[in-house]
Design a protein around this motif. Structure first.
Motif, PDB file in Angstrom:
ATOM      1  N   THR A  52       0.811  -1.219   0.000  1.00 38.07           N
ATOM      2  CA  THR A  52       0.000   0.000   0.000  1.00 38.07           C
ATOM      3  C   THR A  52       0.842   1.266   0.000  1.00 38.07           C
ATOM      4  OG1 THR A  52      -0.220  -0.132   2.409  1.00 38.07           O
ATOM      5  CG2 THR A  52      -1.996  -1.092   1.092  1.00 38.07           C
ATOM      6  N   TRP A  59      -0.007  -0.986  -7.429  1.00 40.03           N
ATOM      7  CA  TRP A  59      -0.997  -1.438  -8.397  1.00 40.03           C
ATOM      8  C   TRP A  59      -1.326  -2.928  -8.258  1.00 40.03           C
ATOM      9  CZ3 TRP A  59       0.781  -5.423 -11.336  1.00 40.03           C
ATOM     10  CH2 TRP A  59       2.173  -5.592 -11.378  1.00 40.03           C
ATOM     11  N   TYR A  61      -2.333  -4.927  -5.700  1.00 38.10           N
ATOM     12  CA  TYR A  61      -3.551  -5.347  -4.996  1.00 38.10           C
ATOM     13  C   TYR A  61      -4.788  -5.226  -5.872  1.00 38.10           C
ATOM     14  CZ  TYR A  61      -1.465  -6.144  -0.392  1.00 38.10           C
ATOM     15  OH  TYR A  61      -0.756  -6.632   0.666  1.00 38.10           O
ATOM     16  N   PRO A  62      -4.977  -4.094  -6.562  1.00 34.26           N
ATOM     17  CA  PRO A  62      -6.160  -4.025  -7.432  1.00 34.26           C
ATOM     18  C   PRO A  62      -6.140  -5.071  -8.548  1.00 34.26           C
ATOM     19  CG  PRO A  62      -5.249  -1.822  -7.083  1.00 34.26           C
ATOM     20  CD  PRO A  62      -4.287  -2.797  -6.484  1.00 34.26           C
ATOM     21  N   VAL A  63      -4.945  -5.447  -8.996  1.00 38.13           N
ATOM     22  CA  VAL A  63      -4.841  -6.399 -10.103  1.00 38.13           C
ATOM     23  C   VAL A  63      -4.939  -7.842  -9.621  1.00 38.13           C
ATOM     24  CG1 VAL A  63      -3.316  -7.259 -11.937  1.00 38.13           C
ATOM     25  CG2 VAL A  63      -3.519  -4.804 -11.533  1.00 38.13           C
ATOM     26  N   GLY A  65      -5.141  -8.889  -6.029  1.00 41.28           N
ATOM     27  CA  GLY A  65      -5.660  -9.110  -4.681  1.00 41.28           C
ATOM     28  C   GLY A  65      -4.507  -9.344  -3.705  1.00 41.28           C
ATOM     29  N   SER A  69      -1.160 -11.203  -4.975  1.00 42.56           N
ATOM     30  CA  SER A  69       0.066 -10.407  -5.009  1.00 42.56           C
ATOM     31  C   SER A  69       1.192 -11.118  -4.282  1.00 42.56           C
ATOM     32  CB  SER A  69      -0.173  -9.035  -4.374  1.00 42.56           C
ATOM     33  OG  SER A  69      -1.121  -8.315  -5.111  1.00 42.56           O
TER      34      SER A  69
END
Length: 165
Positions: A52, A59, A61-63, A65, A69
């Motif tokens: 974070t 990027w 986490y959004p891609v 999870g 990741s």
């Protein structure tokens, strides 16, 4: 001091490639163990502050999870470790492993300035590092080792690739 140096030189500690092999072996071991951790939830949860606040990995986490990741990192670490291991026999693969390792540690070092609560206020803040910043500082040395291995493998690979005269 000269006597000590002479004694050390007779022990074999200064053997031509000992440092190179020790560093390569150390990196393979580190990648194995750090990559292994990534398969477990405790590690995926522990990586949250790094992802974070990482300017180069935010990027993920959004891609992928949280667990995805962590898996991605684990696979990357095992891949770079395997390439570094292969570098004992194939310098070109060693170059790929060392290059991946350099990129890994550049990425983790860039997190340091952005990590919250990384400097102990009770000690005046910077440079009194704590917690995750202290953990990431080891990556400065690992980056230097990765650059050394990249330099060594690239030089050795180019020597192998040179045509005989």
């Amino acid at each position: 001091m000269n006597t000590l140096i002479r004694l050390l030189s007779k022990t074999g500690l200064f053997k031509e490639d000992l440092d190179y092999h020790l560093l390569r072996t150390s990196m393979v071991i580190i990648y194995f163990f750090f990559g292994y951790q990534k398969w477990f939830n405790y590690e995926a949860q522990g990586l949250i502050p790094f992802f974070t606040h990482g300017p180069l990995i935010f990027w993920m986490y959004p891609v992928f999870g949280i667990q995805g990741s962590s898996y991605f990192l684990g696979v990357s670490e095992w891949l770079f470790g395997a390439l570094l291991l292969a570098g004992f026999w194939n310098k070109q693969l060693g170059v790929l492993g060392a290059l991946g390792s350099v990129l890994t540690f550049v990425t983790t070092i860039t997190i340091i300035p952005f990590m919250p609560d990384g400097w102990a206020p009770s000690a005046g803040g910077f440079p009194a590092m704590v917690g995750n910043v202290a953990f990431l500082m080891k990556d400065v040395v690992l980056l230097a080792v990765s650059i050394y291995l990249l330099k060594q493998d690239a030089a050795r690979a180019s020597h192998i690739a040179e045509p005989a005269r």
